[in-house]
Design a protein around this motif. Structure first.
Motif, PDB file in Angstrom:
ATOM      1  N   GLY A  12       7.917  63.308 -16.535  1.00 61.37           N
ATOM      2  CA  GLY A  12       9.001  63.678 -15.634  1.00 61.37           C
ATOM      3  C   GLY A  12       9.200  65.174 -15.529  1.00 61.37           C
ATOM      4  O   GLY A  12       8.704  65.955 -16.338  1.00 61.37           O
ATOM      5  N   ALA A  14      12.304  68.128 -14.638  1.00 60.32           N
ATOM      6  CA  ALA A  14      13.710  68.472 -14.418  1.00 60.32           C
ATOM      7  C   ALA A  14      13.740  69.714 -13.528  1.00 60.32           C
ATOM      8  O   ALA A  14      13.051  70.698 -13.801  1.00 60.32           O
ATOM      9  N   TYR A  15      14.512  69.643 -12.464  1.00 58.48           N
ATOM     10  CA  TYR A  15      14.632  70.755 -11.530  1.00 58.48           C
ATOM     11  C   TYR A  15      15.970  71.445 -11.723  1.00 58.48           C
ATOM     12  O   TYR A  15      16.996  70.782 -11.873  1.00 58.48           O
ATOM     13  N   LEU A  51      13.782  70.193  -1.788  1.00 55.58           N
ATOM     14  CA  LEU A  51      13.036  69.068  -2.346  1.00 55.58           C
ATOM     15  C   LEU A  51      12.888  68.011  -1.256  1.00 55.58           C
ATOM     16  O   LEU A  51      13.743  67.895  -0.373  1.00 55.58           O
ATOM     17  N   SER A  55      13.300  62.129  -3.863  1.00 56.06           N
ATOM     18  CA  SER A  55      12.368  62.693  -4.847  1.00 56.06           C
ATOM     19  C   SER A  55      12.918  62.791  -6.262  1.00 56.06           C
ATOM     20  O   SER A  55      12.168  63.126  -7.173  1.00 56.06           O
ATOM     21  N   VAL A  56      14.195  62.486  -6.480  1.00 54.85           N
ATOM     22  CA  VAL A  56      14.756  62.594  -7.830  1.00 54.85           C
ATOM     23  C   VAL A  56      15.545  61.338  -8.191  1.00 54.85           C
ATOM     24  O   VAL A  56      16.052  60.634  -7.325  1.00 54.85           O
ATOM     25  N   ASP A  57      15.611  61.086  -9.497  1.00 54.68           N
ATOM     26  CA  ASP A  57      16.314  59.910  -9.999  1.00 54.68           C
ATOM     27  C   ASP A  57      17.776  60.181 -10.320  1.00 54.68           C
ATOM     28  O   ASP A  57      18.614  59.301 -10.188  1.00 54.68           O
ATOM     29  N   VAL A  59      20.944  63.350 -10.320  1.00 59.94           N
ATOM     30  CA  VAL A  59      21.437  64.693 -10.011  1.00 59.94           C
ATOM     31  C   VAL A  59      22.636  64.951 -10.916  1.00 59.94           C
ATOM     32  O   VAL A  59      23.561  64.146 -10.976  1.00 59.94           O
ATOM     33  N   GLY A  86      19.161  55.785  -7.444  1.00 63.78           N
ATOM     34  CA  GLY A  86      19.446  57.019  -8.177  1.00 63.78           C
ATOM     35  C   GLY A  86      20.934  57.189  -8.396  1.00 63.78           C
ATOM     36  O   GLY A  86      21.764  56.523  -7.773  1.00 63.78           O
TER      37      GLY A  86
END
Length: 158
Positions: A12, A14-15, A51, A55-57, A59, A86
């Motif tokens: 994974g 992290a952003y 992004l 695209s992310v699980d 926030v 998400g």
């Protein structure tokens, strides 16, 4: 952000997002020092996240949404980048329902990240209008003068 990078799945990412080049440089230096290799730092604004869709699980936001003048855009961007199923976890400041405008303005000026506070009902309404479900807003601390720290949780339907 570095704690999140350590908690994601082995493959994974992290952003971290910031509009300040100086803060991004500091974050990258901290990640290098901590030997965290799965953190990516993006230059951008919370109203226009660089992004792709879905695209992310998860926030996570810590006392930032209040600072935006366009909260519906922030929540729409959050919803856009989340995968179906998400979820969000937001730490923010909320205002009591019965605050008069002058008291609210004074309190927001006193508390660092409280500019533009929403009431819990306003927050919930905006989240629901955006499409979030399972919304909970839990006051966790008194910031004084009718302001409260709160944890906001919600999800994007599958």
């Amino acid at each position: 952000m570095l704690l999140s990078a350590r908690r994601v799945a082995p493959d994974g990412i992290a952003y971290g997002l910031d509009a300040s080049d100086a803060m991004l440089a500091l974050a990258r230096a901290n990640a290098a020092e901590a030997e965290v290799s799965n953190a990516r730092f993006l230059h951008g604004r919370i109203e226009d996240v660089p992004l792709p869709d879905t695209s992310v699980d998860v926030v996570i936001s810590n006392c930032v949404i209040n600072l935006s003048a366009d909260k519906p855009a922030v929540l729409a961007e959050t919803f856009r980048v989340l995968r179906p199923g998400g979820r969000i976890g937001i730490s923010d400041v909320i205002a009591a329902v019965d605050l008069d405008p002058a008291t609210r303005a004074d309190a927001e000026a006193r508390v660092g990240c409280a500019r533009g506070t929403l009431t819990a009902a306003e927050y919930e309404r905006l989240l629901a209008e955006t499409g979030f479900t399972g919304i909970t807003i839990t006051p966790v601390g008194d910031a004084g003068d009718g302001l409260h720290s709160a944890i906001v949780r919600a999800g994007k339907p599958r």
